[in-house]
Every structure is written in structure tokens, then in C-alpha cells.
Design an enzyme around this catalytic site. Structure first.
Site, short mmCIF file in Angstrom:
data_model
loop_
_atom_site.label_atom_id
_atom_site.label_comp_id
_atom_site.label_asym_id
_atom_site.label_seq_id
_atom_site.Cartn_x
_atom_site.Cartn_y
_atom_site.Cartn_z
N HIS A 211 -11.16 6.54 6.08
CA HIS A 211 -10.46 7.74 6.53
C HIS A 211 -11.40 8.95 6.45
CE1 HIS A 211 -6.50 5.71 5.23
NE2 HIS A 211 -6.38 5.92 6.53
N ARG B 251 1.26 -1.53 7.28
CA ARG B 251 1.73 -0.27 6.73
C ARG B 251 2.65 0.50 7.68
NH1 ARG B 251 -2.27 3.37 3.66
NH2 ARG B 251 -0.20 3.96 2.92
N ASP C 282 0.81 -1.23 0.00
CA ASP C 282 0.00 0.00 0.00
C ASP C 282 0.85 1.28 0.00
OD1 ASP C 282 -2.91 -0.79 0.25
OD2 ASP C 282 -2.06 -1.98 1.88
N CYS D 9 -4.95 10.24 -1.42
CA CYS D 9 -4.07 9.22 -0.81
C CYS D 9 -2.75 9.09 -1.54
CB CYS D 9 -4.72 7.85 -0.85
SG CYS D 9 -6.47 7.87 -0.52
C1 CIR Z 1 -5.27 1.09 3.02
O1 CIR Z 1 -6.24 0.41 3.36
O2 CIR Z 1 -4.49 1.56 3.84
C2 CIR Z 1 -5.04 1.34 1.55
N1 CIR Z 1 -5.48 0.20 0.81
C3 CIR Z 1 -5.77 2.57 1.11
C4 CIR Z 1 -5.27 3.81 1.75
C5 CIR Z 1 -6.02 5.01 1.32
N2 CIR Z 1 -5.45 6.17 1.84
C6 CIR Z 1 -6.09 7.28 2.13
O3 CIR Z 1 -7.32 7.33 2.08
N3 CIR Z 1 -5.39 8.32 2.55
#
Ligand code: CIR
Length: 256
Positions: free
Chosen positions: A164, A86, A61, A251
Site C-alpha cells: 500500500h 477482504r 484481515d 492499518c
Molecule cells: C492484507 O494483505 O490486506 C493484510 N494482511 C494487511 C493489510 C495492511 N493494511 C494497510 O496497510 N492499510
């Protein structure tokens, strides 16, 4: 105005990224790369300098760099992601961030506090922080304390439905805010000029303002219309492959 943007290329391991929507299928890596290229071009056309970091295969990610830090005009706050797979991503951003900030302008969120940048929405000098599955109260406490040193204020917004904060609400300057779902009626945002995002276009709420232009994801006509009517120049970028991993336009970059 933003001068700089940091992005990270997606790795082939992107297909193993976290998702709450497996029914959308796995991302197509080649297409994801093309979409990433177009995203970088769109940002450059808004007059920012884009730093492109290499892919990190060990972190599926890691192209979602927004979650690793919060960068303001005065300071950088290195996050501590709530998602365990992460967590190592933030430390790997520090060297890059040190190219833009002095050591004494860099703050760190540490365990048991967790915070992901996707939960932080900047409105001028104030930062709204989503209390989510990824950002906890201790993370917010540390964040608030760190920001206060630089004269920034912050407040907590408990989330009910989305991953988020910025999954559902995004500030596009000039008092304009894109709001969907649970954020439409929130007391916290009542003084803003709200652009309402219908349920069937909820993903489109995640747009980004970059120096007067708003980048809007492809396929969300009501959102596009609302943003144009608010007086912005619009650039459309397809993010279909990132959507499969709950990722959107914000993101994919750190803008500062
Ligand atoms: C996650 O679940 O962490 C990633 N697949 C997606 C992150 C998305 N990030 C964001 O909204 N800032």
C-alpha cells in the site's frame, strides 16, 4: 485534530491473514491481542474517543480497518478492497460509520473499481492515492469524483514495490513526511520535509500522527530519532504480530 478512532479486535482467524512474508511465521494470537490493547491505550492517551468493534472470524484481515473506508471531516468513502478475501469487510463497516456521518455524506467505491484505505494518504485537503495491486485506476476515478463533491483534491501515485502507499510513506503533519524506498525520490513529495527511513527500518515508515503525538512501532530507532528531532512527542507500540501480515500502525485504525 482527530476526535474519533475506530478499531476492530483481531479474531483467532488472524493467523490465516494474507501475508507476503510467510518467513516471519504466523502471528501469536494472544500477543496480538495484548499489542492491540496497548495500541488502543496509546490512541486514548492522544485524546481521541475509540470505538472498538468485535472481531469478525470470517475475515482474517478484518482488524486492518483502515482499508475499509476513507473518513474525512466532510465525508466518508466506503472502499471496495482489491483483495477478494477482504471485499466483504467494507459493507460491515457501514453501520458504524453511519453513527458519525449522515447518509448524504457517505459515498461508495463499486466494482470494477477497487480501492483500499491503506493506499490513501491525507495531506490537509489533498489525498494521495497509490495505484497498487489493491487499488486500480477505476477505483481512483470514482474516489476522485466523490471527494471533489466535498472540495477535496486527489492525485495518483503509481507504486512499484510496496503493498500500500502508506506502507512506505506517511504524512505526520507540519509538512513532515516519513519516506522509505521508492518514495524517497518521488517528484510528488519533493516539497515536503522528508524524514528518511533506511532500508533496514522500512517497516517503521508506517507511523501515525494523532493530535500532535506520533505513534511509532517498536524496534525502529532511526525512525524514532527522526520523529523526535522533528519535535513530536512519541509513543512506542509493538506491532510485531501484525507485521507478520504486512500490517502496521495505520492499518489498525480509522482516524477522523
Ligand atoms: C492484507 O494483505 O490486506 C493484510 N494482511 C494487511 C493489510 C495492511 N493494511 C494497510 O496497510 N492499510
Amino acid at each position: 485534530m482527530f476526535k474519533n478512532v475506530i478499531v476492530r479486535r483481531p479474531g483467532k482467524s488472524l493467523v490465516e491473514g494474507i501475508t507476503s512474508a510467510p518467513e516471519l511465521g504466523k502471528p501469536d494470537y494472544e500477543l496480538a491481542l495484548k499489542q492491540h490493547d496497548a495500541y488502543i491505550e496509546a490512541l486514548k492517551s492522544c485524546g481521541v474517543e475509540v470505538t472498538v468493534l468485535e472481531a469478525l472470524e470470517e475475515y482474517p484481515d478484518s482488524c486492518f480497518v483502515e482499508d475499509t473506508a476513507v473518513l474525512t471531516k466532510k465525508c466518508a468513502i466506503i472502499s471496495n478492497p482489491g483483495a477478494l478475501t477482504r471485499r466483504g469487510e467494507s459493507a460491515l463497516m457501514v453501520d458504524t460509520i453511519k453513527k458519525f456521518y449522515n447518509e448524504d455524506q457517505i459515498e461508495y467505491i463499486t466494482s470494477p473499481g477497487t480501492l483500499e484505505g491503506g493506499d490513501v494518504m491525507m495531506v490537509g485537503n489533498h489525498f494521495y492515492v497509490g495505484l497498487s495491486a489493491r487499488t486500480n485506476e477505476e477505483g481512483f476515478r470514482q474516489f476522485k469524483e466523490a471527494l471533489a463533491k466535498y472540495g477535496h483534491t486527489s492525485s495518483l501515485v503509481p507504486l512499484e514495490e510496496v503493498l500500500h502507499l502508506k506502507t512506505g510513506v506517511n504524512y505526520i503533519e507540519n509538512n513532515n513526511m516519513l519516506v522509505s524506498g521508492e518514495f524517497i525520490e518521488k517528484e510528488d513529495f519533493k516539497s515536503f520535509n522528508k524524514i528518511l527511513v533506511p532500508e533496514n527500518e522500512a517497516y517503521g515508515a508506517n507511523c501515525i500522527w494523532v493530535n500532535g503525538t506520533v505513534i511509532v512501532p517498536e524496534g525502529y530507532p532511526t525512525v524514532e530519532k527522526g520523529v523526535r528531532e522533528a519535535g513530536y512527542k512519541v509513543i512506542i507500540v509493538d506491532t510485531s504480530e501484525y507485521r507478520k501480515l504486512d500490517g502496521g500502525l495505520s492499518c489498525l485504525s480509522l482516524r477522523f
